[in-house]
Design a protein around this motif. Structure first.
Motif, mmCIF file in Angstrom:
data_model
loop_
_atom_site.group_PDB
_atom_site.id
_atom_site.type_symbol
_atom_site.label_atom_id
_atom_site.label_comp_id
_atom_site.label_asym_id
_atom_site.label_seq_id
_atom_site.Cartn_x
_atom_site.Cartn_y
_atom_site.Cartn_z
ATOM 1 N N ASP A 104 2.985 4.887 -15.058
ATOM 2 C CA ASP A 104 2.149 4.326 -13.505
ATOM 3 C C ASP A 104 3.340 3.605 -13.516
ATOM 4 O OD1 ASP A 104 1.511 1.293 -13.054
ATOM 5 O OD2 ASP A 104 0.586 1.318 -14.881
ATOM 6 N N ALA A 133 0.314 2.624 -7.701
ATOM 7 C CA ALA A 133 -0.585 1.819 -7.091
ATOM 8 C C ALA A 133 -0.014 1.178 -5.996
ATOM 9 C CB ALA A 133 0.512 0.925 -8.954
ATOM 10 N N ASN A 157 -2.446 -1.038 -2.988
ATOM 11 C CA ASN A 157 -3.366 -1.938 -3.094
ATOM 12 C C ASN A 157 -4.347 -1.402 -1.565
ATOM 13 O OD1 ASN A 157 -2.554 -3.438 -5.485
ATOM 14 N ND2 ASN A 157 -1.173 -4.346 -3.707
ATOM 15 N N HIS A 180 5.633 0.573 -1.676
ATOM 16 C CA HIS A 180 5.299 1.247 -2.604
ATOM 17 C C HIS A 180 5.863 2.567 -2.893
ATOM 18 C CE1 HIS A 180 1.436 -1.479 -2.411
ATOM 19 N NE2 HIS A 180 1.985 -2.379 -3.567
ATOM 20 N N TYR A 231 -2.057 3.415 -11.139
ATOM 21 C CA TYR A 231 -3.183 2.751 -11.225
ATOM 22 C C TYR A 231 -3.622 1.439 -9.846
ATOM 23 C CZ TYR A 231 -4.003 -1.358 -14.106
ATOM 24 O OH TYR A 231 -4.678 -2.266 -14.848
ATOM 25 N N GLY A 271 -4.585 -0.836 -6.754
ATOM 26 C CA GLY A 271 -4.758 -1.553 -7.066
ATOM 27 C C GLY A 271 -6.098 -2.445 -6.349
ATOM 28 N N GLU A 305 -7.657 -0.736 -11.320
ATOM 29 C CA GLU A 305 -7.430 -1.076 -12.180
ATOM 30 C C GLU A 305 -9.260 -1.988 -12.492
ATOM 31 O OE1 GLU A 305 -5.455 -4.980 -10.626
ATOM 32 O OE2 GLU A 305 -4.017 -3.995 -9.716
ATOM 33 N N TYR A 330 -4.814 -10.036 -13.773
ATOM 34 C CA TYR A 330 -3.651 -9.097 -13.969
ATOM 35 C C TYR A 330 -3.515 -8.547 -15.172
ATOM 36 C CZ TYR A 330 0.201 -6.261 -11.833
ATOM 37 O OH TYR A 330 0.651 -5.002 -11.458
ATOM 38 N N ASP A 376 -4.458 -5.441 -17.665
ATOM 39 C CA ASP A 376 -2.817 -4.643 -18.122
ATOM 40 C C ASP A 376 -3.068 -4.344 -19.624
ATOM 41 O OD1 ASP A 376 -1.040 -3.147 -16.532
ATOM 42 O OD2 ASP A 376 -0.500 -4.721 -15.607
ATOM 43 N N TYR A 390 6.508 1.418 -16.039
ATOM 44 C CA TYR A 390 6.026 0.533 -15.420
ATOM 45 C C TYR A 390 6.784 0.828 -14.018
ATOM 46 C CZ TYR A 390 1.803 -0.134 -19.063
ATOM 47 O OH TYR A 390 0.705 -0.478 -19.728
ATOM 48 N N VAL A 408 7.572 -0.257 -11.393
ATOM 49 C CA VAL A 408 7.132 -1.636 -11.123
ATOM 50 C C VAL A 408 8.921 -2.233 -9.995
ATOM 51 C CG1 VAL A 408 5.600 -3.110 -10.345
ATOM 52 C CG2 VAL A 408 5.237 -1.279 -12.085
ATOM 53 N N GLN A 430 7.460 -8.703 -10.582
ATOM 54 C CA GLN A 430 6.603 -8.198 -11.738
ATOM 55 C C GLN A 430 7.947 -8.352 -14.030
ATOM 56 O OE1 GLN A 430 3.510 -6.180 -11.193
ATOM 57 N NE2 GLN A 430 3.552 -6.579 -9.028
ATOM 58 N N PHE A 471 4.866 -8.044 -17.073
ATOM 59 C CA PHE A 471 5.432 -6.833 -18.293
ATOM 60 C C PHE A 471 5.639 -7.769 -19.391
ATOM 61 C CE2 PHE A 471 5.101 -4.452 -14.015
ATOM 62 C CZ PHE A 471 3.912 -4.068 -15.194
HETATM 63 N N1 ARG Z 1 -0.631 -3.087 -7.746
HETATM 64 C C1 ARG Z 1 0.110 -3.879 -7.784
HETATM 65 C C2 ARG Z 1 1.047 -4.399 -6.901
HETATM 66 O O1 ARG Z 1 0.873 -3.832 -5.428
HETATM 67 C C3 ARG Z 1 1.277 -2.606 -9.040
HETATM 68 C C4 ARG Z 1 0.505 -2.388 -10.017
HETATM 69 C C5 ARG Z 1 1.325 -1.926 -11.264
HETATM 70 N N2 ARG Z 1 1.046 -1.773 -12.488
HETATM 71 C C6 ARG Z 1 -0.306 -2.166 -13.390
HETATM 72 N N3 ARG Z 1 0.228 -1.530 -14.274
HETATM 73 N N4 ARG Z 1 0.978 -3.733 -13.400
HETATM 74 O O2 ARG Z 1 1.503 -5.217 -7.008
#
Ligand code: ARG
Length: 560
Positions: free
Chosen positions: A117, A120, A122, A131, A157, A159, A256, A306, A310, A328, A330, A334, A338
Motif C-alpha cells: 500500500d 496514496a 489525496n 507522498h 490507495y 485518498g 478509499e 478511516y 482500512d 503499508y 505510510v 499513522q 495501523f
Molecule cells: N491518503 C493517506 C494520507 O495521505 C494515506 C493512506 C495510507 N494507506 C492506508 N491504507 N491507510 O494520509
C-alpha cells in the motif's frame, strides 16, 4: 559465502550453545587490509569459556580451514581470515557473468505475494513530498522483494473520501470556477479549500454547509457526485504526470471510496463477534488489553471512518491475494492507526493479522517544521522534479553539449537525484527538505553513481570489450577491494529486503563506487597486459551498479 563458512566452522568448534547465526552476526569486516577480509572477535566468549580472548582466538584459529581461506591469523583477541584472492576473484566474476542482472537475487520468496500500500496521495491536493517518500520507498521495497523471488502487488490507495470533500464542494459553490479548475486543477482546488478554511473562522455557518454537502455525497446526490468524480479525475491526471516522471507504475489504483458500500460487512462482523461498544454515541472497539486507545469504527452520526475502511480493505486484499505480507508504506504519524487496525483484525481471529506491517518513515520538514496544505505551505513535487531536470540539463549543456538524447538523460539524472536523496537516509528519520542538497551533483548523490557507470561503460568502449572476450583470471592486488564489494551484493540485497531498508542499497552503492573510483585512479585499466581481465572486472562492476540503481528506481545512463 565465506562468512557462512567461517560462522559454521566457528560454531561447530564452540559447540551447541553458540549457534551459527549468533557467530555470523558477530563477524566483522576489518577496515584495515592488514587485518584480513573477515574478523571474529572472541571477547564475548571469554566469560563463558573462562579463558582470555587471545587464547580462545588462537585455539580456534588453528582449526579453521577452507579452500577460500588463504591464511588464518589472530590479533588482539580477534581471528582474522585472509581470503584466497585469486580464487575468490575468479569465482565472483564468473558468478556475475553467469547471472548478469539476476546476480544478487534470491528465491526464498518464490510463490509468495507481497501487497504494498504505497503513494496514496489525496485528491484535490497537490502531490506532496511526503507522498513522494511513500512512492519511492514503496517502489524500492517492491523491487527488492521481486529480487528475492516474491510476486508484488503495488496498490495506490488514493485518498478520495472523507468529510473534507464536503467542505471542498461547499467551497466550490462559493468561489469555484470551472475554467480555473481545468487550467490548474490542484492549485485551484487547494486555493478554494484554504479559502474555505479561513472564511469559516468568521462564518461558522460554512461548516454546516460543508456537512450538508458531505451528506449529499454520501447519499449519492447527482450534483455532488458529478463534481467529486470530476475532481478525482483531474487529480489522477495530475498525479500521473508525476508517476511518469518517476517511472513508477501501479498494479492497482483503488481509492478509499471503493470501500463505501463494503464496510457494512465489516461492521456486521465486528457486531457478531461482540467487539463493538458504544462510547459517547460512537461505535468503538476497545483495546484496553493492548494498552491502546479504542479504535473508532463509526461516528455518532453513523458515518464510517478511516480505520473501518482500512479493516475492510485489508480483509478484501487478503481474500484477493492471499498475501504473505501486506506492507503499508505510510508516515510514522499513522503508527497508532495501523497498530489499532492490526489488533482489531486479531480480535476477529484473522490469523494473518500479523502479516500486516506498517513500514513507517519520517517526515519531510522545512526549516524543522512539518509541511501542511491547509496553510498552503506545501512544496510542490512536480516543481522540484522539473527544477532538478532543468539543472541536470544545464549541466549537460556545459560539460557535454554534443550528447545525444540530452532531454531523456537530463530526466534520468534529475529524477535520480531526487529519488536518491530520499532513499539514502534511513527511512525512519525525518528528512530536511533542501533543494540544494538534493541537486548537488557531487558527493553522495545519484549523479555521482551514474557518472561512475558512464565512466565504466566508456572504458569498455575504448577497450573494445565484448563479453566473448571475458577473462576471469585477474591477478591484481589493487582490484581486490572492488571485487570484495561486488561479492557483498547478494548479502546486502537480502539484508535490505529483510529490514525493509533501501538505504542499505544506497549506502552500498556509494561504497562500491568509491572502490571503483579508487581502482580507476590507481590503475592503468587499458594497459595491454591483462587488459581483458581488467575490463571484465569493470564490466561486472557496471552490471552490479546498474542493477543496484534500478532496485532503487533510478536509471543508469550509458552516456552523460
Ligand atoms: N491518503 C493517506 C494520507 O495521505 C494515506 C493512506 C495510507 N494507506 C492506508 N491504507 N491507510 O494520509
Amino acid at each position: 559465502m565465506e562468512k557462512h563458512i567461517f560462522a559454521l566452522q566457528v560454531s561447530h568448534l564452540l559447540g551447541e550453545q553458540f549457534s551459527r547465526a549468533w557467530v555470523y552476526d558477530k563477524i566483522e569486516i576489518p577496515k584495515k587490509p592488514h587485518l584480513g577480509d573477515l574478523a571474529f572477535p572472541c571477547f564475548s566468549l571469554a566469560p563463558f569459556l573462562r579463558k582470555k580472548p587471545e587464547e580462545i582466538a588462537s585455539q580456534l584459529a588453528t582449526q579453521l580451514k577452507h579452500d577460500l581461506f588463504a591464511k588464518v591469523q589472530t590479533a588482539g583477541g580477534y581471528i582474522n581470515i585472509f581470503l584466497d584472492q585469486a580464487f575468490v576473484t575468479e569465482q565472483t566474476i564468473k558468478q556475475v557473468l553467469t547471472d548478469l542482472s539476476s546476480y544478487g537475487s534470491h528465491s526464498f520468496g518464490t510463490g509468495k505475494t507481497i501487497v504494498l500500500d504505497m503513494s496514496a496521495p489525496n485528491i484535490a491536493k497537490p502531490f506532496s513530498m511526503g507522498h513522494l517518500r511513500s512512492t519511492v520507498i514503496g517502489n524500492a521495497l517492491s523491487n527488492l522483494a521481486e529480487k528475492c523471488g516474491y510476486t508484488t502487488v503495488k496498490i495506490n490507495y488514493i485518498g478520495d473520501y472523507g468529510t473534507q470533500f464536503g467542505k471542498l464542494l461547499a467551497a466550490y459553490q462559493h468561489w469555484g470556477s470551472e475554467e480555473k479548475v481545468r487550467e490548474d486543477p490542484l492549485k485551484e482546488l487547494t486555493k478554494i479549500y484554504v479559502q474555505f478554511h479561513h472564511a469559516s473562522k468568521d462564518d461558522p455557518s460554512l461548516i454546516d454547509e460543508g456537512r450538508e454537502w458531505f451528506k449529499k455525497l454520501e447519499n449519492q446526490d447527482e450534483e455532488a457526485l458529478k463534481l467529486w468524480k470530476w475532481f478525482k479525475n483531474v487529480s489522477l491526471k495530475e498525479f500521473d504526470k508525476i508517476y511518469q516522471l518517476l517511472g513508477i507504475e501501479f498494479d492497482l489504483t483503488r481509492g478509499e471510496a471503493y470501500y463505501n458500500d463494503k464496510m457494512d460487512n465489516s461492521v456486521a462482523l465486528l457486531k457478531e463477534n461482540q467487539l463493538l461498544e458504544e462510547s459517547e454515541g460512537a461505535q468503538v472497539v476497545r483495546l484496553d488489553e493492548e494498552e491502546l486507545p479504542p479504535c473508532m469504527i463509526q461516528k455518532s452520526n453513523g458515518t464510517s471512518i478511516y480505520a473501518t475502511r482500512d479493516l475492510t480493505a485489508a480483509i478484501d486484499r487478503y481474500q484477493t491475494y492471499d498475501f504473505d505480507q501486506a506492507l503499508y508504506v505510510v508516515g510514522h504519524e499513522q503508527s497508532l492507526h495501523f497498530e489499532q487496525v492490526k489488533h482489531v483484525l486479531h480480535k476477529l481471529s484473522f490469523d494473518w493479522a500479523d502479516q500486516l506491517k506498517h513500514i513507517s518513515f519520517g517526515m519531510m520538514l522545512t526549516g524543522g517544521k512539518k509541511m501542511s496544505t491547509r496553510q498552503g505551505k506545501t512544496i510542490l513535487l512536480e516543481e522540484v522534479l522539473n527544477e532538478a531536470i532543468q539543472q541536470a540539463a544545464s549541466n549537460i549543456e556545459k560539460k557535454n553539449p554534443e550528447l545525444q538524447n540530452k532531454q531523456e538523460i537530463a530526466k534520468q539524472v534529475g529524477v535520480g537525484a531526487v529519488i536518491f536523496h530520499d532513499l539514502k537516509h534511513d527511512r525512519r528519520n525525518d528528512v530536511e527538505f533542501s533543494l540544494e542538497d538534493m541537486l548537488t551533483f557531487e558527493g553522495n548523490t545519484a549523479p555521482y553513481l551514474q557518472y561512475a557507470h558512464v565512466r565504466g561503460r566508456s572504458l569498455l568502449e575504448k577497450g573494445e570489450f565484448h563479453i566473448e572476450k571475458a577473462d576471469v583470471s585477474l591477478m591484481e592486488e589493487a582490484a581486490w577491494p572492488l571485487v570484495k564489494w561486488i561479492r557483498h551484493y547478494p548479502e546486502i540485497v537480502l539484508k535490505a529486503n529483510t529490514n525493509y531498508d533501501p538505504s542499505l542499497i544506497a549506502k552500498y552503492l556509494l561504497e562500491l563506487t568509491k572502490a571503483f573510483n579508487k581502482y580507476y585512479a590507481d590503475t592503468k585499466i587499458l594497459q595491454k597486459d591483462q587488459q581483458n581481465a581488467r575490463l571484465t572486472l569493470i564490466y561486472v562492476f557496471t552490471v552490479v551498479l546498474k542493477d543496484g540503481l534500478n532496485l532503487l528506481g533510478i536509471e543508469a545512463p550509458e552516456h552523460m
